[in-house]
Design a protein around this motif. Structure first.
Motif, PDB file in Angstrom:
ATOM      1  N   LEU A  11      67.180 108.781  34.179  1.00  0.00           N
ATOM      2  CA  LEU A  11      67.820 109.340  34.426  1.00  0.00           C
ATOM      3  C   LEU A  11      69.512 108.882  35.172  1.00  0.00           C
ATOM      4  N   HIS A  12      68.880 108.414  36.655  1.00  0.00           N
ATOM      5  CA  HIS A  12      70.118 107.490  36.824  1.00  0.00           C
ATOM      6  C   HIS A  12      70.224 106.547  36.646  1.00  0.00           C
ATOM      7  N   VAL A  13      69.552 105.447  35.977  1.00  0.00           N
ATOM      8  CA  VAL A  13      70.740 104.835  34.858  1.00  0.00           C
ATOM      9  C   VAL A  13      71.643 105.540  33.369  1.00  0.00           C
ATOM     10  N   ARG A  14      70.771 107.008  33.087  1.00  0.00           N
ATOM     11  CA  ARG A  14      71.919 107.275  32.094  1.00  0.00           C
ATOM     12  C   ARG A  14      73.303 107.798  32.793  1.00  0.00           C
ATOM     13  N   TYR A  15      73.037 108.187  33.918  1.00  0.00           N
ATOM     14  CA  TYR A  15      73.973 108.925  34.634  1.00  0.00           C
ATOM     15  C   TYR A  15      75.258 107.990  34.954  1.00  0.00           C
ATOM     16  N   ILE A  16      74.688 106.905  35.167  1.00  0.00           N
ATOM     17  CA  ILE A  16      75.566 105.677  35.378  1.00  0.00           C
ATOM     18  C   ILE A  16      76.470 104.966  33.791  1.00  0.00           C
ATOM     19  N   GLN A  17      75.969 105.085  33.292  1.00  0.00           N
ATOM     20  CA  GLN A  17      75.747 104.462  31.629  1.00  0.00           C
ATOM     21  C   GLN A  17      77.588 106.201  31.727  1.00  0.00           C
ATOM     22  N   SER A  18      77.427 107.315  31.750  1.00  0.00           N
ATOM     23  CA  SER A  18      77.785 108.319  31.395  1.00  0.00           C
ATOM     24  C   SER A  18      79.418 108.532  32.275  1.00  0.00           C
ATOM     25  N   LEU A  19      78.847 107.349  33.408  1.00  0.00           N
ATOM     26  CA  LEU A  19      80.373 108.134  34.540  1.00  0.00           C
ATOM     27  C   LEU A  19      82.053 107.155  33.455  1.00  0.00           C
ATOM     28  N   GLY A  20      82.152 106.542  32.487  1.00  0.00           N
ATOM     29  CA  GLY A  20      82.740 106.288  31.467  1.00  0.00           C
ATOM     30  C   GLY A  20      83.049 107.123  30.567  1.00  0.00           C
ATOM     31  N   GLU A  21      82.082 108.164  30.953  1.00  0.00           N
ATOM     32  CA  GLU A  21      82.473 108.732  29.862  1.00  0.00           C
ATOM     33  C   GLU A  21      83.626 110.262  29.713  1.00  0.00           C
ATOM     34  N   GLY A  42      78.131 101.072  40.515  1.00  0.00           N
ATOM     35  CA  GLY A  42      77.342 101.300  38.932  1.00  0.00           C
ATOM     36  C   GLY A  42      76.528  99.985  39.282  1.00  0.00           C
ATOM     37  N   LEU A  43      77.401  99.312  38.930  1.00  0.00           N
ATOM     38  CA  LEU A  43      76.474  97.494  37.950  1.00  0.00           C
ATOM     39  C   LEU A  43      75.713  97.467  39.555  1.00  0.00           C
ATOM     40  N   THR A  44      75.565  97.451  40.747  1.00  0.00           N
ATOM     41  CA  THR A  44      74.752  97.072  41.807  1.00  0.00           C
ATOM     42  C   THR A  44      73.403  98.069  41.832  1.00  0.00           C
ATOM     43  N   ALA A  45      73.457  98.803  41.121  1.00  0.00           N
ATOM     44  CA  ALA A  45      72.644 100.409  41.382  1.00  0.00           C
ATOM     45  C   ALA A  45      71.189  99.596  39.557  1.00  0.00           C
ATOM     46  N   LEU A  46      72.160  99.616  39.331  1.00  0.00           N
ATOM     47  CA  LEU A  46      72.181  99.517  38.064  1.00  0.00           C
ATOM     48  C   LEU A  46      70.609  98.021  37.823  1.00  0.00           C
ATOM     49  N   HIS A  51      68.043  97.319  35.464  1.00  0.00           N
ATOM     50  CA  HIS A  51      68.920  97.784  34.605  1.00  0.00           C
ATOM     51  C   HIS A  51      70.008  97.279  34.089  1.00  0.00           C
ATOM     52  N   LYS A  52      69.860  95.662  34.738  1.00  0.00           N
ATOM     53  CA  LYS A  52      71.324  95.659  34.651  1.00  0.00           C
ATOM     54  C   LYS A  52      72.125  95.289  33.595  1.00  0.00           C
ATOM     55  N   LEU A 258      65.016 110.626  48.380  1.00  0.00           N
ATOM     56  CA  LEU A 258      64.880 111.277  47.311  1.00  0.00           C
ATOM     57  C   LEU A 258      65.009 112.522  46.597  1.00  0.00           C
ATOM     58  N   SER A 259      65.035 113.668  47.665  1.00  0.00           N
ATOM     59  CA  SER A 259      65.530 114.874  47.829  1.00  0.00           C
ATOM     60  C   SER A 259      67.503 115.318  47.552  1.00  0.00           C
ATOM     61  N   ALA A 260      67.378 114.120  47.539  1.00  0.00           N
ATOM     62  CA  ALA A 260      69.370 114.209  46.967  1.00  0.00           C
ATOM     63  C   ALA A 260      69.336 114.062  46.092  1.00  0.00           C
ATOM     64  N   GLN A 261      69.043 114.127  44.813  1.00  0.00           N
ATOM     65  CA  GLN A 261      68.483 113.339  43.299  1.00  0.00           C
ATOM     66  C   GLN A 261      69.082 114.841  43.038  1.00  0.00           C
ATOM     67  N   ASP A 262      69.988 114.726  42.147  1.00  0.00           N
ATOM     68  CA  ASP A 262      70.515 115.275  40.675  1.00  0.00           C
ATOM     69  C   ASP A 262      69.558 115.105  40.508  1.00  0.00           C
ATOM     70  N   THR A 263      67.970 116.610  39.628  1.00  0.00           N
ATOM     71  CA  THR A 263      67.238 116.228  39.157  1.00  0.00           C
ATOM     72  C   THR A 263      67.503 116.718  37.682  1.00  0.00           C
ATOM     73  N   GLU A 264      68.684 116.980  37.250  1.00  0.00           N
ATOM     74  CA  GLU A 264      69.148 117.382  35.659  1.00  0.00           C
ATOM     75  C   GLU A 264      69.693 116.310  35.247  1.00  0.00           C
ATOM     76  N   ASN A 265      70.424 115.993  36.129  1.00  0.00           N
ATOM     77  CA  ASN A 265      72.016 115.042  35.391  1.00  0.00           C
ATOM     78  C   ASN A 265      71.888 113.866  35.854  1.00  0.00           C
ATOM     79  N   GLY A 266      70.944 113.282  37.058  1.00  0.00           N
ATOM     80  CA  GLY A 266      70.826 112.201  37.587  1.00  0.00           C
ATOM     81  C   GLY A 266      72.117 112.365  39.157  1.00  0.00           C
TER      82      GLY A 266
END
Lengths: 327, 336
Positions: A11-21, A42-46, A51-52, A258-266
């Protein structure tokens, strides 16, 4: 409902990918001055989530190069934005991660960085003269990655940090400023790179850092303030350099992040229930990596980059994080 | 993004919000493109200047636009004007940034621009009074920064700015008045560590210049701290400051006195972590620095170990630290 006991990597990988959109989103444009930093975050998190390749390497490098300001010999955060030390460091970090440092003119960037050092030893962020120990760290980190530290007046640089040291063992943004966990990290990491940890009153500082943990497990940045996920990295990375991560409760901090994650959109937010952003996402993930969270890649707390990369460049310092858990 | 709640919108609300954002976005992008194009073509006109004002009101973090504005001041606006007009122009920018700071008290770029303005206040109004403009500006700045600290007493931007103003004032107030300011802030809220921090800096200066007698002043500080400790023994600000005071007046009689006094508080509040933490700290200091004056060292060592065992129980997140200190005490004791 909004929390999870697991790190939701896909979910977090998708979230980072979506930032440019998000180009029809006003916030995306209002934060253009932070774009280069955001790409690095974003890149460092990946990388830390292993998931570089989730962001295109070529597009990333092209973006970085589109921010080069030739007259200055430095990078801006976005095309047509002015050059500054912060995006210049982020650009160098991105290029190092993608093994593309050959794209830049190292002598010119070095000259830009060194030109910002002030007589007091601190660095300005740009020609307009704002000073901050954040800029000092950015300069030291960048020069080190470029293998140009020998050009730095180390004594003068360290002397400024020394003058920022407070009675609580911490450091502030400028001489006289109150200790703040983010400034503690930049000063501690700069001293680590310069092999001058002797400047730090280690027992006092580690005590002050350990007292940042609140009953809910989260960390704050100063006494009597609220917890925030970004301090997970700033406090933990400083404790790693001092080899005292064990002085706080790792399980409680892990649950808080972990409790600060957005579990819907990452993405990860500053605290549970708030809107996530890439800044808190990297510092949450980096904090979890230092806590030994299973399945993550090691992060180097001094450079805030993948540890194996820093090690391969011969730059690893004697920090210590918690051992990686099996599951 | 800090402290912005995640909200679930209904479909209709989401559509309405999208439309509103869309209109705002269009206006923002048009203005931003216009300003950037003018910057690239080196447009130094009044019209361009007004456009930067509009854009910065929408996005005060756009530092490139503050830079452009500063370039306009230096290259075009200042050279065409008398000192009195320059002073007025800068005073307008100080008003603009105050207005913006009220909405965005933590934006670096706004504070930074304010400082830049101050650095460009001209000499004048006359050769006999070269600091006149600066003096009245700096006095206003002290007022502005107090307003900012009234709104948020922990805003570190405002505290840093305050120190900068005091350090660069043409006719600064006596340092003792800053001490009085920190007293007011601390009495309003003992948890304001920013004010304790500032107090430590001001006192250090006053001791160094001899304006305050160090020994007498430390005595008075202990009294102030004692009140705060009894008001809220769980507030770490006070205890961190207390440790600093001890470091400045580290002699056996003072340590003994403080130990007795904290022990009394602990008797009233038997679970107070900070009482125990401080007792261990000061008893260790007695052992390390004043061994020659100690009657019963073993009693002190045993008491530290007992307190550390209790701290371990009441403050489990930091138990490794208490264990390490206890190990240190034990091994240090064996060596002698």
């Amino acid at each position: 409902m909004t929390s999870s006991s697991q790190l939701l990597i896909p979910l977090h990988v998708r979230y980072i990918q979506s930032l440019g959109e998000n180009k029809d989103d006003l916030t995306y444009h209002l934060t253009a001055h932070l774009r280069m930093n955001a790409v690095y975050w974003g890149l460092t998190a990946l990388c830390i989530m292993d998931h570089k390749d989730a962001l295109s390497k070529d597009e990333t490098i092209e973006y970085v190069m589109s921010c080069w300001v030739d007259e200055a010999g430095a990078f801006g955060p976005h095309p047509d934005h002015d050059p500054h030390l912060l995006p210049t460091l982020s650009a160098i970090q991105i290029l190092v991660i993608h093994d593309a440092l050959d794209r830049i003119d190292v002598p010119r960037v070095t000259k830009f960085i060194l030109s910002l050092q002030q007589p007091s030893g601190v660095f300005a962020g740009d020609q307009f003269g704002e000073i901050d120990t954040r800029f000092l760290y950015s300069a030291v980190n960048a020069l080190s990655l470029l293998d140009q530290l020998h050009q730095l007046d180390v004594e003068k640089t360290v002397s400024y940090i020394k003058q920022c040291k407070n009675f609580d063992g911490g450091f502030g943004a400028v001489i006289g400023a109150e200790s703040h966990a983010a400034q503690v990290w930049v000063c501690t990491a700069a001293l680590a790179i310069l092999d001058r940890l002797d400047v730090i009153d280690q027992d006092t500082l580690a005590w002050w850092l350990a007292e940042r943990q609140l009953p809910n497990g989260g960390l704050n940045g100063r006494p009597q303030k609220l917890e925030d996920v970004c301090y997970s990295f700033w406090v933990l990375s400083s404790l790693s350099v001092l080899r005292k991560v064990s002085w706080i409760d790792a399980d409680k901090l892990t649950s808080f992040i972990l409790s600060a994650q957005d579990t819907e959109n990452g993405g990860i937010a500053d605290r549970p229930g708030d809107l996530p952003d890439v800044f808190h996402t990297i510092f949450g993930v980096a904090g979890l990596s230092l806590l030994g969270y299973p399945g993550l890649v090691d992060i180097d707390p001094v450079y805030c980059m993948p540890a194996n990369l820093i090690e391969s460049k011969g730059l690893r310092k004697g920090w210590e994080a918690l051992p990686r858990k099996a599951s | 993004m800090h402290g912005v709640k995640r909200v679930q919108y209904s479909q209709a609300a989401l559509e309405a919000k999208k439309q509103r954002d869309h209109d705002k976005l269009k206006a923002y992008l048009a203005l931003s493109d216009d300003v950037i194009a003018r910057k690239k073509s080196h447009d130094m006109s009044n019209e361009a200047f007004e456009l930067t004002t509009r854009l910065l009101r929408m996005n005060p973090e756009f530092y490139t636009v503050w830079n452009y504005r500063r370039d306009m001041f230096i290259e075009s606006l200042f050279p065409q004007r008398s000192p009195s007009e320059v002073n007025e122009l800068l005073s307008d920018d100080l008003s603009l940034t105050f207005e913006l700071l009220k909405q965005h008290p933590k934006v670096y770029g706004i504070w930074n621009h304010r400082r830049w303005c101050l650095e460009h206040i001209p000499d004048g109004p006359s050769p006999d009074d070269v600091n006149g403009y600066r003096n009245s500006t700096w006095n206003k700045e002290l007022f502005v920064v107090e307003k900012m600290l009234d709104a948020d007493a922990r805003n570190f931007h405002a505290w840093n700015y305050r120190r900068y103003i005091l350090a660069t004032m043409p006719f600064p107030p006596p340092p003792k008045s800053e001490l009085a300011y920190t007293t007011r802030k601390i009495e309003a809220n003992f948890s304001n560590f920013s004010a304790w921090h500032q107090r430590s800096k001001v006192l250090t200066t006053l001791w160094e210049t001899g304006e305050l007698d160090r020994v007498k002043s430390i005595e008075e500080e202990f009294e102030l701290v004692r009140n705060a400790m009894y008001t809220d023994p769980d507030d770490q600000s006070v205890w961190i400051y207390h440790a600093w005071l001890i470091g400045n007046g580290n002699y056996a009689a003072r340590l003994q006195f403080e130990i007795t006094s904290i022990q009394e508080l602990l008797d009233e509040q038997p679970d107070s972590k900070w009482c125990m933490e401080s007792l261990v700290r000061y008893k260790r200091l007695l052992i390390e620095k004043h061994a020659e004056n100690l009657g019963d060292k073993k009693a002190l060592v045993d008491s530290c170990l007992e307190l550390l065992a209790k701290l371990r129980d009441i403050d489990p997140p930091r138990r490794r630290r208490y264990d390490e200190i206890a190990e240190g005490i034990r091994s240090g004791n064996e060596m002698q």
